[in-house]
Design an enzyme around this catalytic site. Structure first.
Site, PDB file in Angstrom:
ATOM      1  N   ARG A   1       0.832  -1.211   0.000  1.00  0.00           N
ATOM      2  CA  ARG A   1       0.000   0.000   0.000  1.00  0.00           C
ATOM      3  C   ARG A   1       0.868   1.264   0.000  1.00  0.00           C
ATOM      4  O   ARG A   1       0.551   2.249  -0.674  1.00  0.00           O
ATOM      5  CB  ARG A   1      -0.924  -0.017   1.207  1.00  0.00           C
ATOM      6  CG  ARG A   1      -2.044   0.999   1.138  1.00  0.00           C
ATOM      7  CD  ARG A   1      -3.051   0.825   2.271  1.00  0.00           C
ATOM      8  NE  ARG A   1      -4.171   1.729   2.098  1.00  0.00           N
ATOM      9  CZ  ARG A   1      -5.257   1.446   1.396  1.00  0.00           C
ATOM     10  NH1 ARG A   1      -5.375   0.271   0.819  1.00  0.00           N
ATOM     11  NH2 ARG A   1      -6.222   2.330   1.268  1.00  0.00           N
TER      12      ARG A   1
ATOM     13  N   TYR B   1      -0.215 -13.191  -0.857  1.00  0.00           N
ATOM     14  CA  TYR B   1       0.355 -12.864  -2.161  1.00  0.00           C
ATOM     15  C   TYR B   1       1.635 -12.055  -1.980  1.00  0.00           C
ATOM     16  O   TYR B   1       1.858 -11.447  -0.924  1.00  0.00           O
ATOM     17  CB  TYR B   1      -0.649 -12.104  -3.038  1.00  0.00           C
ATOM     18  CG  TYR B   1      -1.283 -10.888  -2.405  1.00  0.00           C
ATOM     19  CD1 TYR B   1      -0.634  -9.653  -2.385  1.00  0.00           C
ATOM     20  CD2 TYR B   1      -2.562 -10.959  -1.846  1.00  0.00           C
ATOM     21  CE1 TYR B   1      -1.241  -8.530  -1.828  1.00  0.00           C
ATOM     22  CE2 TYR B   1      -3.165  -9.851  -1.288  1.00  0.00           C
ATOM     23  CZ  TYR B   1      -2.497  -8.632  -1.284  1.00  0.00           C
ATOM     24  OH  TYR B   1      -3.098  -7.533  -0.718  1.00  0.00           O
TER      25      TYR B   1
END
Length: 407
Positions: A106, A219
């Site tokens: 992020r 992931y």
């Protein structure tokens, strides 16, 4: 003379809004409450619909430098460990949708948007400086900041997140003061260096584990150097929701995963042993799907991202819809033959139905992911029989919201 837009919020949505408005030929003043730009440590999945937008802003090279590009999405049963279905990503996503499927830290997504804004535009960024309230007289919008300053602009975009003050004031007569709703779902998140994990626990793909009243997703991010793991369980939220990032004890997560397969529990324990910051806990909140264009723009004020349509993470599109919003905002603000309220109305008309559809589908997916009993058996059977046809989302990945009011 250029028109000036004021942007409330400097997160992913606010930076994307500022970048889009700048590309539309507007002067931008962005106000961020925090004293420094920062993003919490968590991963983000961005589908081809979002990657195409970043490419259009000239950010493809910056994205390639920091993201990972998984080759496939695998779905597994969290109790048995059995593989249920696989969706090819990598070159297949590029061939189908014209862009890759990416997974990214992020903070890295925030950073590349900030870089695009500071290096490619003349936007003014004001840190430690929030927009507390506004007045729209039909000709100009005047904001008052947390430092007591009054600033005028031709438009205001509220991208100030889940607890948006802009939304509260704009939609005061439409229930805007109602707080976000508590979903009853808790997200445990962790980031761990892949090299710190045993080889068997490292990953280059997206893996989703579906179990009764819970699911997990793992992931790679940051070029594959880190692994992002999210485990979402159903349970009561902490009392103080506005201080929503809480340190979480790994023992609580171990308890929630009782009854799941050894492979999933081994993965979680491996992360618990090697994640520098441990597990962080987020109680998840959202709002009902957007009901009309009026909930996204009125007069000289528009809403974007979580300020307009906070959603559950079960379609992995929270950040993506904010970026799509910014792309449509750019198109609308560039309509220089229209008055500003009409431009913002056009923006809202072309966004609200797509956002509502993604919100509704995210809620539905959460029920399917966490299903119990016969629904769970039917879900697994459908995935085994139909596989890729169930997992692919063409209506989402092919579009970017332009003309979404026709969907």
């Amino acid at each position: 003379m250029k028109k000036q837009v004021l942007v409330a919020g400097g997160g992913i949505g606010g930076l994307a809004a500022a970048l889009g408005a700048s590309r539309a030929g507007w002067e931008v003043r962005l106000y961020e409450r925090a004293a420094a730009f920062s993003e919490v440590g968590a991963g983000v999945q961005i589908g081809p619909n979002v990657v195409r937008r970043l490419q259009a802003w000239g950010l493809q090279q910056a994205l390639q430098a920091v993201a990972a590009f998984p080759g496939r999405l695998q779905v597994r049963n969290a109790v048995s460990g059995r593989e249920l279905a696989v969706l090819p990503l990598g070159p297949t996503a590029v061939e189908r949708y014209g862009a890759a499927y990416a997974t990214i830290h992020r903070a890295d997504l925030h950073g590349l948007l900030l870089q695009g804004l500071t290096q490619g535009t003349d936007a003014q960024l004001h840190l430690d400086h929030a927009i507390d309230r506004f007045t729209d007289n039909g000709d100009v919008v005047t904001v008052r900041t947390s430092r007591g300053k009054e600033v005028e602009g031709d438009a205001l975009i509220g991208a100030d997140g889940l607890w948006s003050r802009t939304r509260t004031q704009l939609l005061a007569n439409m229930g805007g003061g109602v707080p976000p709703r508590v979903t009853g779902h808790l997200a445990y998140r962790a980031l761990v260096p892949q090299q710190a994990l045993p080889q068997a626990l490292r990953t280059t793909q997206v893996t989703a584990w579906l179990g009764p009243r819970l699911h997990a997703v793992q992931y790679p991010v940051r070029r594959g150097e880190l692994q992002n793991i999210v485990v979402i369980v159903q349970g009561p939220a902490p009392q103080d929701l506005e201080n929503w990032d809480h340190a979480a004890n790994a023992a609580g997560l171990d308890h929630a995963l009782q009854g799941t397969c050894t492979a999933l529990q081994d993965m979680v324990r491996g992360v618990s042993d090697h994640a520098p910051a441990g597990w962080r806990l987020w109680p998840l909140c959202d709002r009902p799907p957007v009901r009309s264009a009026d909930e996204m723009a009125r007069g000289l004020v528009g809403l974007l991202g979580d300020a307009a349509h906070p959603m559950r993470p079960y379609l992995a599109q929270g950040a993506g819809m904010a970026i799509e919003d910014a792309a449509e905002l750019q198109r609308a603000l560039a309509m220089h033959d229209l008055e500003v309220p009409l431009r913002l109305t056009r923006y809202a008309l072309n966004r609200w139905q797509r956002n509502a559809r993604v919100q509704a589908r995210s809620i539905r997916n959460g029920r399917i992911f966490h299903a119990t009993g016969p629904v769970r058996w039917g879900r697994d059977l459908s995935l085994r029989l139909l596989g890729e046809r169930v997992l692919d989302v063409p209506w989402l990945y092919r579009g970017d919201g332009a003309g979404a009011s026709a969907l």
